[in-house]
Motif scaffolding. Structure first.
Motif, short mmCIF file in Angstrom:
data_model
loop_
_atom_site.label_atom_id
_atom_site.label_comp_id
_atom_site.label_asym_id
_atom_site.label_seq_id
_atom_site.Cartn_x
_atom_site.Cartn_y
_atom_site.Cartn_z
N GLY A 87 -5.90 -41.44 2.10
CA GLY A 87 -6.67 -41.11 3.28
C GLY A 87 -6.06 -39.98 4.09
N ILE A 88 -5.86 -40.36 5.26
CA ILE A 88 -5.43 -38.89 6.14
C ILE A 88 -3.89 -38.58 5.98
CG2 ILE A 88 -4.26 -40.23 7.97
CD1 ILE A 88 -5.63 -38.34 9.95
N THR A 89 -2.95 -39.32 5.02
CA THR A 89 -1.74 -39.33 4.44
C THR A 89 -1.70 -38.34 3.49
OG1 THR A 89 -1.47 -41.51 4.13
CG2 THR A 89 -0.60 -40.97 6.25
N GLY A 90 -2.80 -38.27 2.66
CA GLY A 90 -2.76 -37.51 1.41
C GLY A 90 -2.01 -36.17 1.39
N LYS A 91 -1.90 -35.74 2.67
CA LYS A 91 -1.21 -34.21 2.64
C LYS A 91 0.22 -34.30 2.56
CE LYS A 91 -1.04 -35.27 7.91
NZ LYS A 91 -1.39 -34.82 9.20
N TYR A 92 0.86 -35.73 2.59
CA TYR A 92 2.28 -36.05 2.19
C TYR A 92 2.37 -36.06 0.70
CZ TYR A 92 2.32 -36.96 7.34
OH TYR A 92 2.14 -36.72 8.75
N GLY A 93 1.52 -36.23 -0.04
CA GLY A 93 1.83 -36.39 -1.46
C GLY A 93 2.51 -37.58 -1.72
N VAL A 94 3.46 -37.34 -2.57
CA VAL A 94 4.35 -38.61 -3.10
C VAL A 94 5.64 -38.52 -2.23
CG1 VAL A 94 3.46 -38.53 -5.26
CG2 VAL A 94 5.43 -37.11 -4.81
N ARG A 95 5.58 -37.82 -1.19
CA ARG A 95 7.10 -37.74 -0.26
C ARG A 95 6.86 -38.80 0.73
NH1 ARG A 95 5.08 -32.72 -0.47
NH2 ARG A 95 4.06 -32.80 1.52
N TYR A 96 8.41 -39.22 1.01
CA TYR A 96 8.52 -40.17 2.34
C TYR A 96 8.36 -41.79 1.73
CZ TYR A 96 7.92 -35.71 4.30
OH TYR A 96 7.89 -34.09 4.56
N GLY A 97 7.86 -42.15 0.59
CA GLY A 97 7.74 -43.46 0.41
C GLY A 97 6.30 -44.19 0.79
N ALA A 98 5.97 -45.01 0.06
CA ALA A 98 4.70 -45.83 0.29
C ALA A 98 4.59 -46.49 1.60
CB ALA A 98 4.22 -46.51 -0.83
N SER A 99 5.63 -47.33 1.97
CA SER A 99 5.50 -47.99 3.24
C SER A 99 5.53 -46.99 4.47
CB SER A 99 6.77 -48.88 3.34
OG SER A 99 7.89 -48.54 3.25
N LEU A 100 6.17 -46.10 4.57
CA LEU A 100 6.13 -45.13 5.61
C LEU A 100 5.14 -44.26 5.82
CD1 LEU A 100 9.82 -43.44 5.49
CD2 LEU A 100 9.01 -45.10 7.00
N ARG A 101 4.38 -44.00 4.62
CA ARG A 101 3.19 -43.34 4.74
C ARG A 101 2.02 -44.38 5.27
NH1 ARG A 101 4.31 -41.56 -0.39
NH2 ARG A 101 2.70 -42.90 -1.29
N LYS A 102 2.11 -45.42 4.81
CA LYS A 102 1.01 -46.33 5.24
C LYS A 102 1.28 -46.66 6.73
CE LYS A 102 -0.11 -51.20 4.46
NZ LYS A 102 0.24 -52.86 3.76
N THR A 103 2.62 -46.75 7.12
CA THR A 103 2.78 -46.66 8.87
C THR A 103 2.12 -45.57 9.37
OG1 THR A 103 4.61 -48.11 8.19
CG2 THR A 103 4.52 -47.16 10.64
#
Length: 106
Positions: free
Chosen positions: A23-39
């Motif tokens: 979704g909106i966090t697609g701009k981060y790609g694979v960086r920062y980890g899944a749980s942080l991107r989910k938050t």
């Protein structure tokens, strides 16, 4: 005839869909980890959403800055939470004040 090798077999409905669950966090790609991107996804969705104005009733309150929300319809500016207009703590305080006020009047 069969499609050429490497040719995209996309249906017209899938042409504009760029991310499946990011979704909106697609701009981060694979960086920062899944749980942080989910938050961050939860926060970014809530901060970019429009909310209902308590003064005019229209769905036109948008976030201006951290904790500052503005209604474009009635031009009122309201203080609220950083990512949502109403926080859980604010709702708890309002109910406590209402309960104490009703208790003193009776």
């Amino acid at each position: 005839s069969l499609p050429q090798r490497g040719a995209a077999c996309l249906s017209p409905a899938m042409v504009n869909k760029r991310t499946k669950k990011a979704g909106i966090t697609g701009k981060y790609g694979v960086r920062y980890g899944a749980s942080l991107r989910k938050t961050v996804k939860k926060m970014e969705i809530s901060q970019h959403a429009t909310y209902t104005c308590v003064f005019c009733g229209k769905d036109s309150i948008k976030r201006v800055a951290t904790g500052i929300w503005h209604c474009k319809a009635c031009k009122k500016t309201v203080a609220g939470g950083a990512y949502t207009l109403n926080t859980a703590q604010a709702a708890q305080v309002r109910s406590t004040i209402r309960r104490l006020r009703e208790g003193t009047e009776v």
